[in-house]
Write a protein that holds these residues in place. Structure first.
Motif, PDB file in Angstrom:
ATOM      1  N   VAL A 110       0.835  -1.214   0.000  1.00  0.00           N
ATOM      2  CA  VAL A 110       0.000   0.000   0.000  1.00  0.00           C
ATOM      3  C   VAL A 110       0.864   1.257   0.000  1.00  0.00           C
ATOM      4  CG1 VAL A 110      -1.673   1.301   1.328  1.00  0.00           C
ATOM      5  CG2 VAL A 110      -1.958  -1.159   1.051  1.00  0.00           C
ATOM      6  N   ALA A 111       1.920   1.276   0.811  1.00  0.00           N
ATOM      7  CA  ALA A 111       2.787   2.465   0.871  1.00  0.00           C
ATOM      8  C   ALA A 111       3.472   2.704  -0.453  1.00  0.00           C
ATOM      9  CB  ALA A 111       3.816   2.291   1.985  1.00  0.00           C
ATOM     10  N   GLY A 112       3.877   1.616  -1.127  1.00  0.00           N
ATOM     11  CA  GLY A 112       4.516   1.773  -2.437  1.00  0.00           C
ATOM     12  C   GLY A 112       3.563   2.358  -3.453  1.00  0.00           C
ATOM     13  N   ALA A 113       2.323   1.885  -3.436  1.00  0.00           N
ATOM     14  CA  ALA A 113       1.341   2.389  -4.392  1.00  0.00           C
ATOM     15  C   ALA A 113       1.046   3.864  -4.143  1.00  0.00           C
ATOM     16  CB  ALA A 113       0.067   1.565  -4.310  1.00  0.00           C
ATOM     17  N   VAL A 114       0.947   4.258  -2.860  1.00  0.00           N
ATOM     18  CA  VAL A 114       0.675   5.666  -2.542  1.00  0.00           C
ATOM     19  C   VAL A 114       1.841   6.552  -2.956  1.00  0.00           C
ATOM     20  CG1 VAL A 114       0.302   7.262  -0.636  1.00  0.00           C
ATOM     21  CG2 VAL A 114      -0.949   5.105  -0.717  1.00  0.00           C
ATOM     22  N   GLU A 115       3.069   6.027  -2.751  1.00  0.00           N
ATOM     23  CA  GLU A 115       4.245   6.851  -3.132  1.00  0.00           C
ATOM     24  C   GLU A 115       4.285   7.065  -4.623  1.00  0.00           C
ATOM     25  OE1 GLU A 115       9.108   6.820  -2.567  1.00  0.00           O
ATOM     26  OE2 GLU A 115       7.882   5.338  -1.513  1.00  0.00           O
ATOM     27  N   ASP A 116       3.953   6.014  -5.417  1.00  0.00           N
ATOM     28  CA  ASP A 116       3.954   6.175  -6.873  1.00  0.00           C
ATOM     29  C   ASP A 116       2.907   7.176  -7.334  1.00  0.00           C
ATOM     30  OD1 ASP A 116       5.949   4.315  -6.999  1.00  0.00           O
ATOM     31  OD2 ASP A 116       4.612   2.612  -7.448  1.00  0.00           O
ATOM     32  N   SER A 117       1.773   7.232  -6.652  1.00  0.00           N
ATOM     33  CA  SER A 117       0.681   8.098  -7.109  1.00  0.00           C
ATOM     34  C   SER A 117       0.742   9.482  -6.490  1.00  0.00           C
ATOM     35  CB  SER A 117      -0.674   7.455  -6.763  1.00  0.00           C
ATOM     36  OG  SER A 117      -0.775   6.187  -7.376  1.00  0.00           O
ATOM     37  N   LEU A 118       1.072   9.606  -5.206  1.00  0.00           N
ATOM     38  CA  LEU A 118       0.938  10.877  -4.503  1.00  0.00           C
ATOM     39  C   LEU A 118       2.250  11.432  -3.976  1.00  0.00           C
ATOM     40  CD1 LEU A 118      -2.256  10.015  -2.451  1.00  0.00           C
ATOM     41  CD2 LEU A 118      -2.117  11.170  -4.657  1.00  0.00           C
ATOM     42  N   GLY A 119       3.280  10.618  -3.985  1.00  0.00           N
ATOM     43  CA  GLY A 119       4.571  11.167  -3.562  1.00  0.00           C
ATOM     44  C   GLY A 119       5.008  10.589  -2.224  1.00  0.00           C
ATOM     45  N   VAL A 120       6.192  11.015  -1.825  1.00  0.00           N
ATOM     46  CA  VAL A 120       6.842  10.484  -0.628  1.00  0.00           C
ATOM     47  C   VAL A 120       6.079  10.866   0.629  1.00  0.00           C
ATOM     48  CG1 VAL A 120       8.970  10.479   0.742  1.00  0.00           C
ATOM     49  CG2 VAL A 120       9.080  10.491  -1.748  1.00  0.00           C
ATOM     50  N   GLU A 121       5.587  12.128   0.691  1.00  0.00           N
ATOM     51  CA  GLU A 121       4.897  12.574   1.903  1.00  0.00           C
ATOM     52  C   GLU A 121       3.645  11.723   2.180  1.00  0.00           C
ATOM     53  OE1 GLU A 121       4.066  16.678   1.748  1.00  0.00           O
ATOM     54  OE2 GLU A 121       6.175  17.291   1.649  1.00  0.00           O
ATOM     55  N   ALA A 122       2.908  11.437   1.110  1.00  0.00           N
ATOM     56  CA  ALA A 122       1.714  10.611   1.294  1.00  0.00           C
ATOM     57  C   ALA A 122       2.084   9.199   1.731  1.00  0.00           C
ATOM     58  CB  ALA A 122       0.897  10.554   0.000  1.00  0.00           C
ATOM     59  N   ALA A 123       3.154   8.654   1.145  1.00  0.00           N
ATOM     60  CA  ALA A 123       3.597   7.313   1.538  1.00  0.00           C
ATOM     61  C   ALA A 123       4.046   7.287   2.982  1.00  0.00           C
ATOM     62  CB  ALA A 123       4.732   6.838   0.617  1.00  0.00           C
ATOM     63  N   ASP A 124       4.772   8.381   3.421  1.00  0.00           N
ATOM     64  CA  ASP A 124       5.186   8.458   4.821  1.00  0.00           C
ATOM     65  C   ASP A 124       3.975   8.492   5.743  1.00  0.00           C
ATOM     66  OD1 ASP A 124       7.825   8.373   4.108  1.00  0.00           O
ATOM     67  OD2 ASP A 124       8.098  10.578   4.139  1.00  0.00           O
ATOM     68  N   ALA A 125       2.936   9.215   5.326  1.00  0.00           N
ATOM     69  CA  ALA A 125       1.732   9.260   6.150  1.00  0.00           C
ATOM     70  C   ALA A 125       1.119   7.859   6.293  1.00  0.00           C
ATOM     71  CB  ALA A 125       0.703  10.213   5.528  1.00  0.00           C
ATOM     72  N   VAL A 126       1.157   7.086   5.162  1.00  0.00           N
ATOM     73  CA  VAL A 126       0.641   5.722   5.229  1.00  0.00           C
ATOM     74  C   VAL A 126       1.476   4.885   6.185  1.00  0.00           C
ATOM     75  CG1 VAL A 126       0.314   3.605   3.888  1.00  0.00           C
ATOM     76  CG2 VAL A 126      -0.416   5.790   2.954  1.00  0.00           C
ATOM     77  N   ARG A 127       2.832   5.033   6.096  1.00  0.00           N
ATOM     78  CA  ARG A 127       3.700   4.232   6.982  1.00  0.00           C
ATOM     79  C   ARG A 127       3.487   4.606   8.432  1.00  0.00           C
ATOM     80  NH1 ARG A 127       7.219   5.565   2.599  1.00  0.00           N
ATOM     81  NH2 ARG A 127       7.673   3.709   1.316  1.00  0.00           N
ATOM     82  N   ASN A 128       3.302   5.914   8.706  1.00  0.00           N
ATOM     83  CA  ASN A 128       3.043   6.336  10.088  1.00  0.00           C
ATOM     84  C   ASN A 128       1.739   5.734  10.622  1.00  0.00           C
ATOM     85  OD1 ASN A 128       5.412   7.824  10.113  1.00  0.00           O
ATOM     86  ND2 ASN A 128       4.399   9.740   9.465  1.00  0.00           N
ATOM     87  N   ALA A 129       0.729   5.730   9.759  1.00  0.00           N
ATOM     88  CA  ALA A 129      -0.549   5.131  10.178  1.00  0.00           C
ATOM     89  C   ALA A 129      -0.386   3.642  10.468  1.00  0.00           C
ATOM     90  CB  ALA A 129      -1.610   5.348   9.093  1.00  0.00           C
ATOM     91  N   TYR A 130       0.447   2.975   9.639  1.00  0.00           N
ATOM     92  CA  TYR A 130       0.694   1.558   9.863  1.00  0.00           C
ATOM     93  C   TYR A 130       1.387   1.322  11.198  1.00  0.00           C
ATOM     94  CZ  TYR A 130       3.310  -2.788   9.646  1.00  0.00           C
ATOM     95  OH  TYR A 130       3.874  -3.986   9.965  1.00  0.00           O
ATOM     96  N   GLU A 131       2.426   2.151  11.481  1.00  0.00           N
ATOM     97  CA  GLU A 131       3.134   1.990  12.749  1.00  0.00           C
ATOM     98  C   GLU A 131       2.207   2.233  13.937  1.00  0.00           C
ATOM     99  OE1 GLU A 131       6.015   0.838  13.270  1.00  0.00           O
ATOM    100  OE2 GLU A 131       6.562   0.639  11.151  1.00  0.00           O
ATOM    101  N   ALA A 132       1.326   3.235  13.789  1.00  0.00           N
ATOM    102  CA  ALA A 132       0.387   3.498  14.890  1.00  0.00           C
ATOM    103  C   ALA A 132      -0.538   2.291  15.112  1.00  0.00           C
ATOM    104  CB  ALA A 132      -0.429   4.754  14.584  1.00  0.00           C
ATOM    105  N   ALA A 133      -1.000   1.713  13.992  1.00  0.00           N
ATOM    106  CA  ALA A 133      -1.873   0.538  14.121  1.00  0.00           C
ATOM    107  C   ALA A 133      -1.103  -0.659  14.668  1.00  0.00           C
ATOM    108  CB  ALA A 133      -2.489   0.197  12.752  1.00  0.00           C
ATOM    109  N   ARG A 134       0.183  -0.778  14.283  1.00  0.00           N
ATOM    110  CA  ARG A 134       1.004  -1.900  14.715  1.00  0.00           C
ATOM    111  C   ARG A 134       1.280  -1.887  16.199  1.00  0.00           C
ATOM    112  NH1 ARG A 134       6.816  -3.517  11.976  1.00  0.00           N
ATOM    113  NH2 ARG A 134       6.947  -5.618  12.893  1.00  0.00           N
TER     114      ARG A 134
END
Length: 377
Positions: free
Chosen positions: A83-107
Motif C-alpha cells: 500500500v505504501a509503495g502504491a501511494v508513493e507512486d501516485s501521490l509522492g513520498v509525503e503521502a507514503a510516509d503518512a501511510v507508513r506512520n498510520a501503519y506503525e500506529a496501528a502496529r
C-alpha cells in the motif's frame, strides 16, 4: 490460524490501494464537480496544490491505516509495504510516509485479535442468556425468562467425571416363577396323601416296595424274628415309606404279637423276606387273595402275604368308631394269619373280642379289639 503471505492476497490489496488513490482527477473530482457548493474548494486547491495533496494523503492514510489494522493479524508487513509503495507512486513520498506512520500506529496496538464488535445492550443480554454466561434462566437477572417458560425447559445435562463411572440402574429383578403346589404331607399312622381320598376299584396291580430296612427290636430276641417286606400298589394316594412306618409301629407295639408269642418284626426291602404286607385296590386285593373270596370289601392273610384292602384302610368300618384303631386291627389280624393264627369267635355279648375275631363287617356283639394282648405294656 494465520496463513503465510501469498501473491494472490498481495495483489488484491495492491489493486484496492491503487483504486483508492486515483487523485484529484478521478472519482473524487467528478463528485465535487456535481456539487456547486464545492467550487470554492477547487479554487483553493488550485491555489495551493501541495496542501491538497497532503490533506488527501492524510485521509487516505487514515482509511488505509484502519483497513490495515483490521487485516494486520494475517499479513501486516506485506500489506503495508504494497500500500505504501502504491501511494508513493501516485501521490509522492509525503503521502507514503503518512501511510507508513498510520501503519506503525496501528502496529503498536493489539495484533492478536481484530477489533471487537460491540452489541447493543439488549442484544448482549440475549446473547448471554443463550450462551449461559449471563443471568440466564432462573438467575433472576434482567435477562431471566418467566417462571412459566423456564419450568418448561429441559433440565441441563451434567457430564460425568472421567474417573467416575456412570451409575447403572440395577437390572430388574426377575419375576418369581409360579412354583408348583407342594405335595401334601403323608398322614401319620396311615401314609394317606391329601384330605379327600378317592378309592378306585382297580389299578394296574404293579407293586412299589417301600425303601428302608430296620432290625427287629432287641426285646424280641427270644422269639421268632420275621423279616417283613412292605409294598403299596402303584397309583394309590399313599406314601409307601410312611405306610411302612405305620405297619412296623403296629407289629412291634408292646401289646402286639411279641407279648403273645415273642414274635418281632424286622423291615427289609429285599426279596429275602419271611412275610409281606401289601396295600392294594379292591380289585387287586381280590386277585391276590384267590382262592379266597374277598368280594372287594374284605382283606386276607394267605400264605406269606397279608393283603390289606385299600377301601378299608382309607374309610374304616362301620363297626369301629375309631378308624386309626381299625387300621391297627387290620394289620395285626391279617399278619396273624401269616404267622399261623386262625379265626376266633366272639365269646359273648359285651365281651372283648380277640384280635383274630372277624371285626370288619360286624363284631357279633363283642367289643372291638385291635391288640393281641391289650393289657400288655
Amino acid at each position: 490460524m494465520s496463513s503465510p503471505s501469498s501473491p494472490r492476497r498481495a495483489g488484491r490489496h495492491a489493486s484496492g490501494g491503487a483504486s483508492a488513490g486515483r487523485g484529484p482527477d478521478g472519482v473524487d473530482a467528478g463528485r465535487s464537480a456535481r456539487r456547486p457548493a464545492a467550487r470554492q474548494g477547487r479554487r483553493r486547491a488550485a491555489q495551493n496544490p501541495r496542501r491538497s495533496v497532503v490533506a488527501l494523503s492524510l485521509c487516505l492514510a487514515a482509511g488505509l491505516g484502519g483497513g490495515m489494522a483490521a487485516t494486520m493479524s494475517t499479513e501486516p508487513d506485506a500489506s503495508a509495504a504494497v500500500v505504501a509503495g502504491a501511494v508513493e507512486d501516485s501521490l509522492g513520498v509525503e503521502a507514503a510516509d503518512a501511510v507508513r506512520n498510520a501503519y506503525e500506529a496501528a502496529r503498536s496496538g493489539n495484533r492478536t485479535s481484530p477489533p471487537g464488535q460491540t452489541l447493543p445492550s439488549g442484544a448482549a443480554a440475549q446473547a448471554d442468556s443463550a450462551s449461559g454466561t449471563g443471568a440466564g434462566v432462573g438467575a433472576g437477572g434482567p435477562g431471566a425468562l418467566p417462571d412459566t417458560l423456564a419450568s418448561e425447559l429441559p433440565a441441563p445435562l451434567t457430564s460425568a467425571s472421567p474417573d467416575t463411572a456412570p451409575e447403572k440402574s440395577p437390572p430388574p429383578s426377575p419375576s418369581p416363577s409360579p412354583s408348583a403346589s407342594p405335595s401334601p404331607a403323608p398322614e401319620p399312622g396311615s401314609g394317606l396323601l391329601g384330605a379327600k381320598i378317592a378309592v378306585k376299584q382297580q389299578l394296574s396291580g404293579e407293586l412299589v416296595v417301600a425303601n428302608g430296612s430296620r432290625p427287629a427290636p432287641a426285646d424280641g430276641a427270644d422269639g421268632k424274628v420275621w423279616r417283613v417286606q412292605i409294598a403299596v400298589e402303584k397309583g394309590l394316594p399313599v406314601d409307601p415309606e410312611a405306610f411302612a412306618e405305620a405297619v412296623l409301629a403296629t407289629l412291634n407295639d408292646p401289646r402286639g404279637w411279641n407279648a403273645a408269642d415273642g414274635s418281632t418284626f424286622a423291615w427289609t426291602d429285599t426279596e429275602r423276606y419271611d412275610a409281606r404286607v401289601v396295600l392294594a385296590s379292591p380289585g387287586t386285593t381280590d386277585e391276590l387273595c384267590l382262592p379266597l373270596d374277598t368280594i372287594s370289601e374284605l382283606s386276607c392273610g394267605i400264605e406269606e402275604t397279608a393283603v390289606l384292602n385299600f377301601k378299608r384302610w382309607a374309610t374304616g368300618s362301620q363297626a369301629w368308631e375309631n378308624t386309626a384303631r381299625y387300621r391297627q386291627y387290620l394289620v395285626n389280624h391279617e399278619v396273624g394269619h401269616v404267622i399261623g393264627y386262625r379265626h376266633d369267635l366272639c365269646a359273648g355279648e359285651g365281651e372283648h373280642a380277640t384280635v383274630m375275631v372277624q371285626q370288619t363287617t360286624t363284631t357279633s356283639g363283642c367289643i372291638p379289639e385291635p391288640w393281641p394282648v391289650p393289657d400288655a405294656g
